[in-house]
Structure formats: C-alpha cells, structure tokens
Motif scaffolding. Structure first.
Motif, short mmCIF file in Angstrom:
data_model
loop_
_atom_site.label_atom_id
_atom_site.label_comp_id
_atom_site.label_asym_id
_atom_site.label_seq_id
_atom_site.Cartn_x
_atom_site.Cartn_y
_atom_site.Cartn_z
N ASN A 53 17.12 -2.61 -27.96
CA ASN A 53 18.01 -1.85 -28.85
C ASN A 53 17.22 -1.38 -30.07
O ASN A 53 16.07 -1.78 -30.29
CB ASN A 53 19.22 -2.69 -29.27
N PRO A 57 22.79 -0.89 -27.06
CA PRO A 57 23.71 -1.71 -27.86
C PRO A 57 23.13 -2.01 -29.25
O PRO A 57 21.96 -1.71 -29.51
CB PRO A 57 23.84 -2.98 -27.02
N VAL A 58 23.95 -2.58 -30.11
CA VAL A 58 23.57 -3.01 -31.47
C VAL A 58 23.25 -1.80 -32.35
O VAL A 58 23.93 -1.52 -33.33
CB VAL A 58 22.38 -4.00 -31.46
N LEU A 59 22.18 -1.09 -31.99
CA LEU A 59 21.78 0.09 -32.75
C LEU A 59 21.28 1.13 -31.75
O LEU A 59 20.25 0.94 -31.11
CB LEU A 59 20.67 -0.27 -33.75
N ALA A 110 17.58 -2.03 -33.25
CA ALA A 110 17.23 -3.05 -34.24
C ALA A 110 15.92 -3.74 -33.86
O ALA A 110 15.07 -4.01 -34.72
CB ALA A 110 18.37 -4.07 -34.36
N GLU A 111 15.75 -4.01 -32.57
CA GLU A 111 14.51 -4.63 -32.11
C GLU A 111 13.33 -3.68 -32.27
O GLU A 111 12.21 -4.11 -32.56
CB GLU A 111 14.65 -5.06 -30.65
N ASP A 145 17.87 -0.71 -22.94
CA ASP A 145 18.61 -1.96 -22.78
C ASP A 145 18.60 -2.48 -21.35
O ASP A 145 19.13 -3.56 -21.09
CB ASP A 145 20.05 -1.82 -23.29
#
Length: 218
Positions: free
Chosen positions: A35, A58-60, A37-38, A9
């Motif tokens: 992250n 972050p996010v995942l 998800a990306e 990140d």
C-alpha cells in the motif's frame, strides 16, 4: 542499474513481476510494498529510482500517495501499473506527478521499456492507453477545429513523410520509427517537423486524423 520498488496489494502479482524482471540485468527490485503507506516508509530508508505502483491499494491508494511522494521524494519517478484504463484515472495520476502509465495486460517487453523510459525522466503511456486517448480526442474535436484541420489535406507530403506519418499514427516513438526505417532519430524528427509544418496539425491527435483521412490507418 535502475532500482525498483514494487507497490501492489496482491503478493502473487508482485512475485510474478519480480520473477519476470529478474531476467533484466539493468533492473533491480530493491523493495516491495502492499500500500501507499508502506511505499512512503520504505522510501525513507531504501534508495529507489522508480516506483512501479498500482492505483487501487488499501490503507493509502495511489491517488493519495502521489502528492506526499512527490513532495518528500521528488527525485523518485513513478510508473503506474494498473488495470484501470479510463482516461480520468490516467489524467489524475499524471497530473499528480506520475511519469508513466501502463496496463497490467501489457507485454513484459512494454513494461520493461516503460521502466527504462521513466527512469531517464521521460514520460510514457502504454500503447493501448495512448491510442485510445488520442482516438477519443479526435472524436471529440469541435466542428470548428475539424474544419480548420480538414483545410490541410497533406497532399504535398512526400512518400517518406507519409510513411513516417503512418507510423506516428500507430503510436511509435521517433526512436522506434528510426529503427524500423533504418535511419537516424534526428532524420525522423526532421520529417515530423516537416509534416507538422505542411499540414499545420496542432497535435498528435490531428496527425492521427490526417492519417485516417488519407487511408494510411483504419
């Protein structure tokens, strides 16, 4: 050519890694993600051999990303690159399917070696993590196991076997030992088997303890 996906990140860290890896002719950074998800989205469209991934994102995060990544993209190898050095983090990521674990303070030479090792399907732990975990394993062995191991002092080891034992305890691979001693990897593997047979050591942690007891390492 090993195709890499950088997942962290921090943009500045990704930029730094990309710049350092640009000097390696066999390593090609084909994508970046901030992250998990990306990472999963990029893998849908971008052929990748190794994902160089942080745990804290972050996010995942890395823990949440690993199960889906292994299920959807089983051919992709994951090398963790993080500052989290506790063995619990190492164990969780490796159990989830990561093939390697390297700390961000490792030298670029160790990171590139880790990438190439993981790309070939072999596991890798950076020297600092590997030795810390092995030393802790030695310290936590039960008194029964200690007594069993101490019953085999390795007094009948040859001078060459003692030399190999010292290098094993220092965390060197068979190939690295072979290079250092100017011999073949097969010869080192034979020495290692002989050492295990003579000492009846159950694992590398027991070999390290033996090397300490013999004064080969401190």
């Amino acid at each position: 050519m090993t195709r890499l996906l950088l997942a962290d990140d921090h943009t500045i860290l990704r930029d730094g890694i990309r710049a350092l890896l640009s000097a390696e002719p066999d390593l090609d950074v084909v994508g970046e993600a901030s992250n998990g998800a990306e990472v999963l989205a990029l893998l849908e469209t971008t052929p990748v051999d190794v994902v160089l991934m942080d745990v804290q994102m972050p996010v995942l995060d890395g823990f949440s990303t690993m199960p889906e990544l292994r299920q959807r993209f089983p051919e992709v190898r994951v090398l963790v690159l993080t500052m989290l050095d506790h063995e619990n983090y190492v164990a969780r990521m490796m159990e989830a399917g990561a093939l390697g674990y390297v700390l961000k303070n490792a030298a670029i030479s160790e990171i590139t070696h880790a990438i190439r090792t993981v790309a070939t399907g072999n596991p890798f732990l950076c020297t600092e993590i590997g030795l810390n975990m092995l030393y802790k394993a030695v310290a936590q062995r039960s008194s029964t196991e200690d007594a069993a191991n101490e019953g085999h002092s390795g007094a009948d080891l040859t001078a060459r076997e003692l030399e190999v034992l010292k290098l094993i305890a220092e965390g060197m691979t068979n190939g690295e030992i072979a290079d250092k001693l100017f011999t073949s990897k097969r010869t080192i593997e034979t020495h290692r088997q002989n050492i295990i047979a003579k000492t009846q050591a159950k694992n590398t942690a027991a070999l390290i303890k033996l090397a300490v007891s013999r004064g080969l390492i401190s």
